[in-house]
Design a protein around this motif. Structure first.
Motif, PDB file in Angstrom:
ATOM      1  N   UNK A  49       0.833  -1.206   0.000  1.00 19.91           N
ATOM      2  CA  UNK A  49       0.000   0.000   0.000  1.00 19.91           C
ATOM      3  C   UNK A  49       0.871   1.261   0.000  1.00 19.91           C
ATOM      4  N   UNK A  50       1.997   1.203   0.683  1.00 20.14           N
ATOM      5  CA  UNK A  50       2.919   2.339   0.673  1.00 20.14           C
ATOM      6  C   UNK A  50       3.491   2.552  -0.722  1.00 20.14           C
ATOM      7  N   UNK A  51       3.926   1.461  -1.366  1.00 18.37           N
ATOM      8  CA  UNK A  51       4.452   1.557  -2.726  1.00 18.37           C
ATOM      9  C   UNK A  51       3.383   2.097  -3.668  1.00 18.37           C
ATOM     10  N   UNK A  52       2.174   1.661  -3.468  1.00 22.80           N
ATOM     11  CA  UNK A  52       1.002   2.100  -4.227  1.00 22.80           C
ATOM     12  C   UNK A  52       0.869   3.622  -4.172  1.00 22.80           C
ATOM     13  N   UNK A  53       0.956   4.185  -2.973  1.00 19.89           N
ATOM     14  CA  UNK A  53       0.787   5.633  -2.816  1.00 19.89           C
ATOM     15  C   UNK A  53       1.915   6.413  -3.457  1.00 19.89           C
ATOM     16  N   UNK A  54       3.131   5.879  -3.404  1.00 18.30           N
ATOM     17  CA  UNK A  54       4.260   6.555  -4.053  1.00 18.30           C
ATOM     18  C   UNK A  54       3.942   6.782  -5.525  1.00 18.30           C
ATOM     19  N   UNK A  55       3.405   5.749  -6.170  1.00 20.03           N
ATOM     20  CA  UNK A  55       3.065   5.871  -7.594  1.00 20.03           C
ATOM     21  C   UNK A  55       1.891   6.807  -7.806  1.00 20.03           C
ATOM     22  N   UNK A  56       0.884   6.733  -6.942  1.00 20.48           N
ATOM     23  CA  UNK A  56      -0.317   7.556  -7.112  1.00 20.48           C
ATOM     24  C   UNK A  56      -0.003   9.047  -7.028  1.00 20.48           C
ATOM     25  N   UNK A  57       0.685   9.451  -5.968  1.00 20.30           N
ATOM     26  CA  UNK A  57       0.835  10.887  -5.718  1.00 20.30           C
ATOM     27  C   UNK A  57       1.910  11.529  -6.585  1.00 20.30           C
ATOM     28  N   UNK A  58       2.589  10.724  -7.407  1.00 24.07           N
ATOM     29  CA  UNK A  58       3.558  11.275  -8.356  1.00 24.07           C
ATOM     30  C   UNK A  58       3.094  11.058  -9.802  1.00 24.07           C
TER      31      UNK A  58
END
Length: 544
Positions: A49-58
């Motif tokens: 989920x953390x890796x997921x957010x890195x991609x989403x917010x960039x």
């Protein structure tokens, strides 16, 4: 060079700054040796989920990467990958694999075979010299086309083996697909001809960074705009043409305009049927612009459709629409925006007593309303969790900047929001990153609050505690009456303090805002904060 070192060097060439994971996976140690920050979580799902957010917010410019152990680590990771797949998020997953002599032999778990239905690309490396090619294929897939997870299974003996000298690696390109000009012309004509068009924007607008174009087209057409939960914040919700976002709970103005639209234009969206998204009214003319042809006519019938990058599609449409309008809008804006304003005023008047309620236990709506009016919304990234928090916050939170709200709901794993807030903070350290969850969600992933403390990821976690699975009360009446099956409890503020963070329990309405201010101050000092609000068992949502 050992296989693990080759993988680490490739990650570095691809611009990966931190690798999230859980050992034993030798890529983690090799990454640390290559000066890539390694972040170890308490369970695999949260790390994904953390890796997921890195991609989403960039907007996918930085790709989140997760590595885990073969066997149980890979088995535990399945849910996190499935969530990213359901929400179309690009991540690279690097599971270890059993040694080649044991690969694919039951009961040994094969990531390559078992993850194929929740990845867009799944590969198993069986020769050390194939590592660079496998990683090139994975990064090319994850950077292009529909954003979704990719997976490369790395057997332990491959990682320990020597890769022959002479290998090279060039970072994968990012490519964009332009729409068919004939389809653009047809859609532009339909948009201009419509009397009451509504624009429905999905997260494809985020990945294309097409926020300016979306606003320009809306203002040209003088058309109201709504977004999916995943697309929320793609259009500023303080704009006069905004209807807010669509989810299970929606605003009155959104419901009204969809019901009365003569054309609904979906851009960068899938139109997928889900209980946690806004359903398109029956019998409406739908126009669908998406990156993935597999979505067209899948759940809804589209009268017109086009495949292409959301930004390039909007660029082309703006030119065509402006030409048809002979340079400018037609003067509809005043009537449309006044209609939106009146409907919103009436809807807010109905909900304002709940949003400002001065009672104990606290109204969850009061907590969320005070939160929105305490933080700097433009410099905050917030996400909901599954269940009541999603349905309580999504209609009322008004993001003004792109990528400031992480919405989700194609699949609804409890506890997802914590990892999203942590990943967002890693990628955007200058933002206040907030997750809003309930007492059910913390039961799934709460131990990873310790990861936030240990890894110096100062998020603000807002917990709504009503000592119940309130959303289930209507459908579990007998189980609750006989066996108290929906009752759950805990002192989560003390739990947060025990894990080394800031924890505070709030029971008084007048203490809500001061508590937020104290918690925000703690995050600025570098300490993760968890605020536990004792709330009523609310079962009311803005549902039409």
């Amino acid at each position: 060079m050992k296989g693990s070192a080759v993988v680490a060097q490739i990650l570095k060439k691809e611009g990966v700054e931190f690798l999230i994971g859980y050992p034993v996976n030798h890529v983690l140690e090799a990454a640390a040796e290559a000066d890539i920050r390694t972040i170890i979580v308490r369970q695999e799902r949260t790390g994904l989920h953390m890796a997921d957010a890195v991609s989403r917010v960039t907007s996918g410019e930085r790709i989140g990467v997760f590595a885990m152990q073969h066997g149980p680590g890979t088995e535990n990771a399945f849910g996190g990958v499935a969530q990213a797949y359901g929400d179309s998020v690009p991540i690279v997953v690097l599971p270890g694999g059993y040694p080649r002599r044991l690969l694919n032999i039951p009961p040994n778990f094969s990531a390559f075979m078992n993850f194929q239905h929740v990845t867009k690309w799944s590969e198993q490396v069986i020769l050390p010299e194939s590592l660079p090619d496998a990683m090139r294929r994975a990064f090319t897939q994850v950077k292009n086309g529909r954003p979704r997870p990719v997976l490369v299974e790395l057997p332990t003996d491959i990682l320990a083996a020597e890769v022959p000298d002479g290998w090279t690696y060039t970072p994968a390109p990012r490519l964009r697909t332009a729409p068919d000009p004939r389809a653009v012309t047809e859609i532009a004509a339909a948009l201009v001809a419509a009397e009451r068009p509504v624009i429905y924007a999905g997260q494809g607008v985020h990945y294309a960074k097409a926020w300016r174009q979306l606003r320009e087209l809306a203002e040209l057409l003088e058309a109201p705009v709504t977004t999916s939960l995943q697309g929320k914040s793609a259009f500023p919700e303080n704009h006069p043409l905004s209807l807010g976002s669509g989810g299970r709970s929606i605003s009155h103005q959104l419901h009204h305009f969809l019901q009365n639209a003569d054309l609904i234009f979906g851009i960068g969206c899938s139109f997928a049927s889900t209980n946690y998204g806004v359903a398109m009214p029956k019998g409406k003319r739908l126009v669908h612009a998406t990156l993935d042809a597999a979505d067209i006519n899948k759940d809804v019938a589209a009268e017109l459709a086009v495949v292409g990058d959301a930004g390039l599609t909007l660029d082309a449409l703006i030119i065509e629409v402006r030409d048809r309008l002979r340079g400018g809008p037609r003067g509809r804006a005043t009537a449309v925006t006044q209609e939106i304003k009146q409907l919103k005023t009436d809807w807010m008047a109905k909900w304002m007593p709940r949003l400002t309620q001065d009672t104990k236990p606290l109204s969850p709506y009061r907590v969320l309303w005070d939160l929105m009016h305490t933080v700097d919304v433009a410099n905050t990234i917030i996400t909901h969790d599954a269940g009541s928090p999603r349905d309580q916050i999504s209609p009322f939170w008004e993001p003004t900047e792109p990528l400031s709200y992480i919405g989700w709901g194609k699949t609804t794993q409890l506890g997802y929001g914590l990892g999203l807030a942590m990943g967002a903070k890693l990628a955007k350290p200058d933002k206040l990153c907030v997750n809003v969850w309930g007492d059910a969600a913390i039961g799934f992933t709460g131990m990873d609050f310790e990861t936030a403390v240990r890894e110096r990821i100062p998020i603000m976690s807002v917990l709504l505690n009503n000592f119940s699975m309130a959303i289930e009360l209507k459908i579990m009446k007998t189980a609750t009456a006989k066996f108290r099956s929906t009752d759950i409890s805990g002192n989560y503020a003390e739990f947060a303090k025990a894990l080394g963070g800031w924890g505070e329990r709030v029971t008084e309405p007048k203490e809500i805002v001061p508590a937020f201010k104290r918690a925000i101050a703690k995050t600025k000092e570098g300490t993760p904060a968890l605020l536990e609000f004792i709330t009523e068992k609310a079962e009311d949502f803005s549902i039409f």
